[in-house]
Design a protein around this motif. Structure first.
Motif, PDB file in Angstrom:
ATOM      1  N   CYS A  50      -4.200  10.098  10.364  1.00  0.00           N
ATOM      2  CA  CYS A  50      -4.875   9.916   9.214  1.00  0.00           C
ATOM      3  C   CYS A  50      -5.626   8.608   8.913  1.00  0.00           C
ATOM      4  O   CYS A  50      -6.422   8.612   8.087  1.00  0.00           O
ATOM      5  CB  CYS A  50      -4.196  10.546   8.025  1.00  0.00           C
ATOM      6  SG  CYS A  50      -2.573  10.719   8.444  1.00  0.00           S
ATOM      7  N   GLY A  87      -3.007   4.384  12.255  1.00  0.00           N
ATOM      8  CA  GLY A  87      -2.265   5.528  12.606  1.00  0.00           C
ATOM      9  C   GLY A  87      -0.994   5.277  13.212  1.00  0.00           C
ATOM     10  O   GLY A  87      -0.494   4.043  13.556  1.00  0.00           O
ATOM     11  N   GLY A 114      -1.958   0.662   7.520  1.00  0.00           N
ATOM     12  CA  GLY A 114      -1.071   1.640   7.036  1.00  0.00           C
ATOM     13  C   GLY A 114       0.470   1.388   7.537  1.00  0.00           C
ATOM     14  O   GLY A 114       0.724   0.498   8.501  1.00  0.00           O
ATOM     15  N   CYS A 116       2.715   3.338   8.969  1.00  0.00           N
ATOM     16  CA  CYS A 116       2.758   3.832  10.213  1.00  0.00           C
ATOM     17  C   CYS A 116       2.561   2.798  11.377  1.00  0.00           C
ATOM     18  O   CYS A 116       3.734   2.629  12.253  1.00  0.00           O
ATOM     19  CB  CYS A 116       1.768   5.147  10.820  1.00  0.00           C
ATOM     20  SG  CYS A 116       2.708   6.534   9.948  1.00  0.00           S
ATOM     21  N   PHE A 122       7.149   6.711   7.751  1.00  0.00           N
ATOM     22  CA  PHE A 122       8.287   7.732   7.717  1.00  0.00           C
ATOM     23  C   PHE A 122       8.841   8.277   8.826  1.00  0.00           C
ATOM     24  O   PHE A 122       9.630   9.328   8.966  1.00  0.00           O
ATOM     25  CB  PHE A 122       7.978   8.676   6.523  1.00  0.00           C
ATOM     26  CG  PHE A 122       6.651   9.439   6.429  1.00  0.00           C
ATOM     27  CD1 PHE A 122       6.719  10.499   7.516  1.00  0.00           C
ATOM     28  CD2 PHE A 122       5.508   9.054   5.998  1.00  0.00           C
ATOM     29  CE1 PHE A 122       5.564  11.211   7.550  1.00  0.00           C
ATOM     30  CE2 PHE A 122       4.434   9.661   6.013  1.00  0.00           C
ATOM     31  CZ  PHE A 122       4.492  10.855   6.916  1.00  0.00           C
ATOM     32  N   TYR A 123       8.077   8.074   9.795  1.00  0.00           N
ATOM     33  CA  TYR A 123       8.494   8.574  11.296  1.00  0.00           C
ATOM     34  C   TYR A 123       9.676   7.700  11.825  1.00  0.00           C
ATOM     35  O   TYR A 123       9.254   6.707  12.768  1.00  0.00           O
ATOM     36  CB  TYR A 123       7.266   8.567  12.081  1.00  0.00           C
ATOM     37  CG  TYR A 123       6.249   9.545  11.789  1.00  0.00           C
ATOM     38  CD1 TYR A 123       6.422  10.881  11.654  1.00  0.00           C
ATOM     39  CD2 TYR A 123       4.943   9.095  11.434  1.00  0.00           C
ATOM     40  CE1 TYR A 123       5.246  11.725  11.448  1.00  0.00           C
ATOM     41  CE2 TYR A 123       4.067   9.599  10.825  1.00  0.00           C
ATOM     42  CZ  TYR A 123       4.119  10.957  10.956  1.00  0.00           C
ATOM     43  OH  TYR A 123       3.244  11.924  10.516  1.00  0.00           O
ATOM     44  N   GLY A 144       0.084   0.832   2.920  1.00  0.00           N
ATOM     45  CA  GLY A 144      -0.559   2.003   2.193  1.00  0.00           C
ATOM     46  C   GLY A 144      -0.215   3.151   3.155  1.00  0.00           C
ATOM     47  O   GLY A 144       0.035   2.819   4.265  1.00  0.00           O
ATOM     48  N   CYS A 145      -0.378   4.484   2.452  1.00  0.00           N
ATOM     49  CA  CYS A 145      -0.397   5.510   3.273  1.00  0.00           C
ATOM     50  C   CYS A 145      -1.135   6.676   2.706  1.00  0.00           C
ATOM     51  O   CYS A 145      -0.655   7.449   1.740  1.00  0.00           O
ATOM     52  CB  CYS A 145       1.230   5.834   3.256  1.00  0.00           C
ATOM     53  SG  CYS A 145       1.486   7.822   4.338  1.00  0.00           S
TER      54      CYS A 145
HETATM   55  S1  SF4 Z   1       0.288   5.679   7.233  1.00  0.00           S
HETATM   56 FE1  SF4 Z   1       0.027   7.617   6.384  1.00  0.00          FE
HETATM   57  S2  SF4 Z   1      -2.005   8.005   6.250  1.00  0.00           S
HETATM   58 FE2  SF4 Z   1      -1.697   6.322   7.798  1.00  0.00          FE
HETATM   59  S3  SF4 Z   1      -1.486   7.296   9.759  1.00  0.00           S
HETATM   60 FE3  SF4 Z   1       0.639   7.206   8.608  1.00  0.00          FE
HETATM   61  S4  SF4 Z   1       1.170   9.061   7.705  1.00  0.00           S
HETATM   62 FE4  SF4 Z   1      -1.094   9.099   8.023  1.00  0.00          FE
END
Ligand code: SF4
Length: 182
Positions: A50, A87, A114, A116, A122-123, A144-145
């Motif tokens: 995303c 991502g 981001g 991720c 959160f993974y 940020g997310c």
């Molecule tokens: S940080 Fe948030 S928006 Fe970006 S890839 Fe991860 S889940 Fe998607």
């Protein structure tokens, strides 16, 4: 011929009449090169999720990244000097990410866009890389997310500040530290 708002022709610019401003300046070559590099970044997006959508909006007309000279997006690593990882990166993608980074010519920089990309977000899962700095050296982390377009632009401005100040990329610093330790 340039004209004023009333349509009258503007007089030719005369630096002496404008207070005797100097018509030359001095600088160092490396300062000029750093200035040019900072203002002509060619980004390569490694967009896997995303965050990539937010990257697209940054380079679209509304946010107009060309104001900062970084709008020439390239999808060939050999034509890019800024890798933006946007991502989630799973472990299977790690070797591909590293290969793309290695194919970019020097000097080169990396932005982690981001949570991720920066930390796995959160993974908390066995198959997700818990931060791309396990694979490539990161120069700027954008939280940020997803990060807002403004936050990514701030990250790019921060990178430009680093380049202009002559700060080495993270990769250069690691290489210098390894050489000093030998
Ligand atoms: S940080 Fe948030 S928006 Fe970006 S890839 Fe991860 S889940 Fe998607």
């Amino acid at each position: 011929m340039p004209t004023s708002g009333k349509g009258e022709p503007l007089p030719a610019y005369d630096p002496k009449a404008a207070g005797g401003a100097a018509d030359f300046f001095t600088t160092r070559l490396e300062t000029m090169v750093a200035w040019a590099r900072a203002n002509s970044l060619w980004p390569l997006p490694f967009a896997t999720a995303c965050c990539g959508i937010e990257f697209m909006s940054v380079v679209s007309s509304h946010y107009d990244l060309s104001r900062f000279g970084a709008e020439v997006v390239r999808f060939s690593p050999r034509q890019a000097d800024l890798l933006i990882v946007a991502g989630t990166v799973v472990d299977k993608l790690g070797p591909t990410l590293r290969k793309i980074y290695d194919q970019m010519p020097e000097p080169k920089w990396v932005i982690s866009m981001g949570v991720c990309a920066s930390s796995g977000g959160f993974y908390r899962a066995y198959h997700v890389t818990q931060g791309i700095d396990e694979i490539v050296p990161v120069d700027v982390y954008v939280p940020g997310c997803p990060p807002t377009p403004e936050e990514l632009m701030y990250g790019i401005l921060e990178l430009q500040r680093k380049i202009r100040s002559g700060e080495k990329s993270r990769d250069d610093r690691s290489a210098a530290a390894a050489a000093a330790a030998r």
